[in-house]
Design an enzyme around this catalytic site. Structure first.
Site, short mmCIF file in Angstrom:
data_model
loop_
_atom_site.label_atom_id
_atom_site.label_comp_id
_atom_site.label_asym_id
_atom_site.label_seq_id
_atom_site.Cartn_x
_atom_site.Cartn_y
_atom_site.Cartn_z
N ASP A 160 41.16 31.24 47.49
CA ASP A 160 41.35 31.38 46.06
C ASP A 160 40.08 30.93 45.33
O ASP A 160 39.68 29.77 45.44
CB ASP A 160 42.54 30.53 45.61
CG ASP A 160 42.79 30.65 44.11
OD1 ASP A 160 43.46 31.62 43.71
OD2 ASP A 160 42.30 29.80 43.34
N TYR A 194 34.66 29.13 38.79
CA TYR A 194 34.42 28.11 39.80
C TYR A 194 33.01 28.16 40.40
O TYR A 194 32.58 27.20 41.04
CB TYR A 194 35.41 28.23 40.95
CG TYR A 194 36.86 28.16 40.58
CD1 TYR A 194 37.29 27.64 39.36
CD2 TYR A 194 37.84 28.62 41.47
CE1 TYR A 194 38.64 27.60 39.03
CE2 TYR A 194 39.18 28.57 41.16
CZ TYR A 194 39.58 28.07 39.94
OH TYR A 194 40.91 28.04 39.63
N LYS A 249 39.70 35.35 39.84
CA LYS A 249 40.24 35.34 38.48
C LYS A 249 39.12 35.64 37.48
O LYS A 249 37.98 35.20 37.66
CB LYS A 249 40.84 33.98 38.14
CG LYS A 249 41.77 33.42 39.20
CD LYS A 249 42.24 32.02 38.83
CE LYS A 249 42.83 31.33 40.04
NZ LYS A 249 41.79 30.86 40.99
N HIS A 283 42.84 34.57 34.20
CA HIS A 283 42.79 33.13 34.47
C HIS A 283 43.65 32.32 33.50
O HIS A 283 44.35 31.40 33.91
CB HIS A 283 41.34 32.64 34.41
CG HIS A 283 41.08 31.42 35.22
ND1 HIS A 283 39.87 31.16 35.82
CD2 HIS A 283 41.87 30.37 35.55
CE1 HIS A 283 39.93 30.01 36.48
NE2 HIS A 283 41.14 29.51 36.33
#
Length: 322
Positions: free
Chosen positions: A52, A57, A87, A120
């Site tokens: 994920d 990120y 996302k 997200h």
């Protein structure tokens, strides 16, 4: 420990086959590193097949490198043996930016498709910004849910994403989305653990056939968005001691028994192994009852999305009181 075999969510019209345990890659402050790539590669060696990530990120490249190296080493036959979720960040949640942003994610991943692409957050900030936390003056006054979802549906139609879904959507927001979606959301990824069991949302997801995926299964203690409520729970500690398991394993087993997909986050090899050791035992009815009676406390308030100029003037607006 031999390589683990992780059970999967059966494939459906909405969702490809999805391993029930996924490795999260969000480490704040968000950045990529060789350590992250090495940890993901070790996770593949141990049996993890679900990763994920997210544009925010900064780890899409790490997932790319780890999967490519795993293929070179023969740990997996091909990219198709790994389930990848990513996302789109709020700065790309503008109707005309969704498809280009999805293509950029695929470039970062070095892949032709993602297995699951998520919105997200149900919020929009100015285009081009990937800061977190972001200046609140960058919040848009409204979230164009339908316009964004049409872009997500186009990603699905083009084959950029085999399934599409959302993250951090309340039950009310999910029902709003379902009221106009042509391609229904396959999953909703939210904070979930024994101290925040998402009972109302779970009912909606079960009724509508949306797979619930839980992050922060241990409460994300020590992060800006987490709390110590899970790790400090006397009830969970007592169950773990009686069971001869760790508190983490009790939390993960509880989520597994609920039918959820679990997203764990550790780069510690011993904990990676521990997180996979939850399949050959179960909680007793008494233990489940004790967990069901735990006082509920949301860890992630989402306060960064609350501001006078945005669509959410208070936390209750964001989560619709749930």
């Amino acid at each position: 420990m031999a390589m683990a075999t992780i059970p999967e969510v059966p494939a459906s019209a909405l969702l490809p086959t999805m391993p029930r345990i996924g490795m999260g890659t969000a480490a704040f402050p968000f950045t990529s590193s060789e350590e992250t790539t090495a940890a993901l590669l070790r996770a593949i060696e141990l049996g993890y097949r679900h990763f994920d990530t997210a544009r925010l990120y900064a780890t899409e490249g790490c997932v790319s490198e780890a999967v490519a190296e795993a293929v070179r080493r023969g740990l997996v036959a091909s990219r198709a043996d790994v389930f990848v979720t990513s996302k789109l960040w709020c700065s790309d949640l503008h109707a005309g930016r969704v498809v280009p942003a999805a293509r950029e994610t695929l470039r970062n991943l070095g892949m032709d498709y993602v297995d699951l692409l998520l919105v997200h957050w149900p919020a929009t900030v100015v285009p081009g910004s990937y800061d977190f936390p972001f200046p609140k003056e960058e919040m848009a006054p409204a979230f164009d849910m339908e316009g964004v979802w049409r872009g997500m549906e186009e990603c699905h139609r083009l084959g950029l994403a085999r399934a599409i879904g959302v993250s951090n959507f309340s039950a009310k927001k999910l029902e709003q989305l379902l009221s106009f979606a042509v391609v229904r959301p396959a999953a909703n990824q939210v904070e979930m653990n024994p101290m925040w069991q998402q009972r109302t949302l779970r009912e909606v997801c079960r009724r509508e056939g949306v797979q619930l995926c839980g992050y922060s299964p241990l409460g994300a203690k020590g992060t800006p968005w987490g709390s110590a409520a899970v790790m400090d729970s006397g009830v969970l500690h007592d169950i773990a001691q009686t069971k001869g398991k760790t508190l983490a394993q009790i939390c993960l087993r509880w989520m597994y028994e609920q039918g959820d997909v679990l997203l764990v986050k550790t780069y510690n090899e011993n904990r990676m192994k521990e997180n996979l050791d939850i399949f050959d035992w179960e909680l007793t009815e008494e233990e489940r009852d004790k967990i069901s009676k735990l006082p509920q406390q949301r860890g992630l308030t989402g306060m960064q999305f609350v501001c006078d100029n945005g669509p959410y003037k208070c936390v209750e607006d964001l989560w619709d009181g749930a």
